[in-house]
Write a protein that holds these residues in place. Structure first.
Motif, PDB file in Angstrom:
ATOM      1  N   THR B   8     -53.650  47.793 -75.774  1.00  0.00           N
ATOM      2  CA  THR B   8     -53.815  49.049 -75.046  1.00  0.00           C
ATOM      3  C   THR B   8     -52.717  50.045 -75.390  1.00  0.00           C
ATOM      4  O   THR B   8     -52.968  51.238 -75.426  1.00  0.00           O
ATOM      5  N   GLU B   9     -51.514  49.563 -75.640  1.00  0.00           N
ATOM      6  CA  GLU B   9     -50.392  50.479 -75.806  1.00  0.00           C
ATOM      7  C   GLU B   9     -50.174  50.956 -77.241  1.00  0.00           C
ATOM      8  O   GLU B   9     -49.672  52.052 -77.471  1.00  0.00           O
ATOM      9  N   SER B  15     -49.703  57.350 -82.364  1.00  0.00           N
ATOM     10  CA  SER B  15     -49.860  58.803 -82.226  1.00  0.00           C
ATOM     11  C   SER B  15     -48.517  59.464 -81.953  1.00  0.00           C
ATOM     12  O   SER B  15     -48.304  60.616 -82.320  1.00  0.00           O
ATOM     13  N   GLU B  16     -47.597  58.726 -81.308  1.00  0.00           N
ATOM     14  CA  GLU B  16     -46.280  59.313 -81.060  1.00  0.00           C
ATOM     15  C   GLU B  16     -45.340  59.149 -82.257  1.00  0.00           C
ATOM     16  O   GLU B  16     -44.183  59.555 -82.202  1.00  0.00           O
ATOM     17  N   GLY B  17     -45.844  58.474 -83.285  1.00  0.00           N
ATOM     18  CA  GLY B  17     -45.033  58.356 -84.488  1.00  0.00           C
ATOM     19  C   GLY B  17     -43.981  57.274 -84.455  1.00  0.00           C
ATOM     20  O   GLY B  17     -43.073  57.255 -85.291  1.00  0.00           O
ATOM     21  N   LEU B  18     -44.078  56.367 -83.423  1.00  0.00           N
ATOM     22  CA  LEU B  18     -43.088  55.285 -83.355  1.00  0.00           C
ATOM     23  C   LEU B  18     -43.311  54.279 -84.478  1.00  0.00           C
ATOM     24  O   LEU B  18     -42.368  53.809 -85.102  1.00  0.00           O
ATOM     25  N   ILE B  19     -44.606  53.939 -84.714  1.00  0.00           N
ATOM     26  CA  ILE B  19     -44.943  53.015 -85.803  1.00  0.00           C
ATOM     27  C   ILE B  19     -46.120  53.611 -86.567  1.00  0.00           C
ATOM     28  O   ILE B  19     -46.822  54.483 -86.055  1.00  0.00           O
ATOM     29  N   THR B  20     -46.349  53.106 -87.768  1.00  0.00           N
ATOM     30  CA  THR B  20     -47.488  53.588 -88.551  1.00  0.00           C
ATOM     31  C   THR B  20     -48.717  52.737 -88.219  1.00  0.00           C
ATOM     32  O   THR B  20     -48.595  51.661 -87.617  1.00  0.00           O
TER      33      THR B  20
END
Lengths: 172, 416
Positions: B8-9, B15-20
């Protein structure tokens, strides 16, 4: 390898317990103890009945000890088992130290359960009788009085050898 | 972190660019869904049911079986459990192997008990069952298994319970076997869970000793604090702390009881052992513990001993209650001070809880008598609200300080 030794020791130990059972009967002293009528109702739910021995109560005058008797105290009960081998044993004295019985006497170990003003309540750890499948107690419906054959080994163990109905012995 | 949480997370993390997206797929592959594991439990459940049915058939017909058959069943199942355990261990299945060996040990005890019952045999000392504890301790040395270390501790407690309740004596051999045998096993291979269970088992036996010897209950704390002192001497701090948990909880509950009920001299009278003997023994254990703390360089935990201050020698009544409250406050304060120095969140929470408990006891103890009921509740509520406001502020300050430290640390290497 070490495990096998340990397991072998455990098997031998359990066999030793069984051997002690046989040896207590073979080499022990035999006495008959009388009980109050046995309540058979518990047999419906459990595999044992509770025996209430006549010797579970002793007058306080039978007490021979350094101090007054205390609850849970371990005691040595001197029983008179004379004259005929079939007669029921009676309490001759309750001691707080071990003693050697005379002829026609036996010593059974027990514990004080209650101290009343005139009497002592005693427990022998022989109160639970696991009734074998072929025992006459399994057939009975009323509460019979029984006598209990107890063997006392010289090394201090004791066991219930068998339980006989009292009326049958009276007829003999 | 559960797989569901990842599912879910993780889109939001992308989308927030934390991971690809690629990293997200690799993370999901790293934690496969747990469906397969649940199916793996079915054979285990099935075999437990089959085993239970066999057990109930035997139990129902136990009294009608001939002696030799009963003995054969007991010994056969014992041998089968051990043999199967060894077989699984050889094949590398440690969990099943150790489980079956534990079963074998339990069956050994059942064998002793049921065989004596078979012959209606009575023993007058605990030597019959002592063999069970001996076998358990020996077995725990043969294998590196947590359950095999825990089992003799539990068996020892059970045997001691039987010995004190049915035979009316205390078996020093049993407690020595557990304390030295299982204790040394733990000492060599420290483990927090084993430490806690070991301490609980020994405290249980100490309690039985006090009950059977009709001693004042405060004598309980001599063996209990010996267990505590053993924790001080251990090299592994985490395992040592785990061993010290149960004695500390016992001491704290005792101090709390003294604060609550100590006013009646009758209760305090139940607690007063002969002064010189008790204080001498306690001082000896304290010296042992302090020496351990010095040797292992954690003298900061010495205020734990505040709980053992023998306040019950004071005359019962208000002086005793107040003295105990002072001790409780001092102890809570020492825990808080230590937590602030080490910065451990768990210790901080513990210290706060201890402080709040001490405050509530003090309030109920001291103000009920001379405050109006409504005023009593009003002031109590205000006290708790202000306490919570104060602690929350402290927490926020600490968090802000911590966050500032983290940003400072992360910003520092960036220019390079």
């Amino acid at each position: 390898m070490l495990l096998r030794l340990l397991v072998a020791a455990q098997v031998l130990y359990v066999l030793g317990v069984a051997g002690a059972g046989y040896a207590t009967t073979a080499y022990g002293q035999h006495i008959w103890l009388a009980t109050s009528p046995v309540d058979l109702h518990s047999l419906q739910y459990e595999s044992f009945v509770r025996l209430r021995y006549a010797a579970a109560k002793a007058p306080l005058t039978a007490w021979h000890g350094a101090g007054p008797p205390q609850r849970r105290q371990a005691v040595y009960v001197l029983l008179n088992a004379v004259p005929s081998p079939d007669s029921l044993a009676t309490v001759a004295g309750v001691y707080d130290k071990t003693l050697s019985p005379g002829a026609g006497q036996a010593v059974l170990r027990g514990w004080v359960t209650d101290v009343y003003s005139r009497t002592l309540g005693l427990r022998y750890n022989l109160e639970r009788y696991y009734v074998p499948g072929d025992s006459p107690l399994r057939l009975g419906k009323t509460s019979p009085a029984v006598r209990v054959r107890v063997s006392i080994a010289p090394w201090g163990q004791a066991r219930i050898e068998r339980v006989a109905l009292l009326p049958a012995t009276a007829a003999r | 972190m559960s797989r569901k949480f990842l599912d879910t997370e993780s889109p939001a993390w992308v989308s927030e660019g934390l991971i690809t997206e690629d990293q997200r797929r690799r993370l999901l592959a790293r934690y496969p869904p747990e469906l397969v594991q649940a199916v793996g439990l079915l054979p285990l459940l099935g075999s437990i049911l089959v085993g239970l049915s066999a057990l109930s058939v035997v139990a129902a017909n136990w009294q009608s079986l001939p002696t030799a058959v009963r003995l054969g069943l007991l010994l056969g199942s014992l041998l089968a459990a051990y043999t199967a355990g060894e077989y699984f261990l050889r094949r590398g299945n440690r969990r099943v192997g150790h489980g079956l060996l534990s079963l074998g040990l339990v069956l050994f005890g059942a064998g002793i008990i049921l065989t004596s019952q078979l012959f209606q045999l009575v023993g007058y000392d605990v030597s019959g069952l002592l063999a069970w504890v001996v076998a358990g301790v020996l077995l725990s040395y043969l294998y590196d298994s947590q359950s095999l270390i825990l089992l003799p501790i539990v068996i020892g407690a059970a045997v001691q319970t039987y010995c004190t309740q049915a035979l009316g004596t205390f078996s020093y051999a049993t407690v020595a076997l557990v304390a030295l045998g299982s204790g040394y096993r733990w000492w060599r291979r420290p483990d927090a869970l084993v430490a806690t269970i070991l301490a609980l088992g020994l405290l249980w036996q100490a309690g039985l000793w006090v009950a059977v010897s009709h001693a004042k209950i405060t004598w309980f704390f001599i063996p209990a604090m010996l267990v505590y002192a053993a924790g001080d001497w251990h090299r592994d701090r985490a395992a040592g702390r785990a061993l010290q948990g149960p004695p500390l909880v016992a001491a704290y509950l005792f101090a709390l009881g003294l604060a609550l009920f100590g006013e009646t001299d009758q209760y305090a009278g139940l607690l007063r052992p002969p002064v010189l003997a008790y204080l001498g023994a306690l001082a000896a254990v304290l010296a042992l513990s302090a020496a351990g703390k010095r040797a292992r360089a954690h003298l900061g935990s010495l205020p734990d001993w505040l709980l053992l201050l023998p306040g019950f020698y004071l005359p019962g009544g208000l002086p005793l209650a107040i003295a105990t409250l002072v001790v409780l406050y001092a102890h809570a304060g020492s825990v808080l001070a230590r937590a602030h120095r080490s910065g451990e969140a768990g210790q901080l929470t513990l210290g706060t809880v201890l402080f709040v408990v001490a405050t509530m006891v003090a309030y109920f103890k001291l103000t009920w008598a001379f405050l109006d009921k409504s005023l009593f509740f009003l002031i109590g509520g205000v006290l708790l609200l202000s306490l919570s406001w104060y602690l929350r502020r402290r927490n926020a300050q600490r968090l802000a300080a911590g966050a500032a430290a983290v940003t400072a640390a992360s910003e520092a290497p960036e220019p390079a």
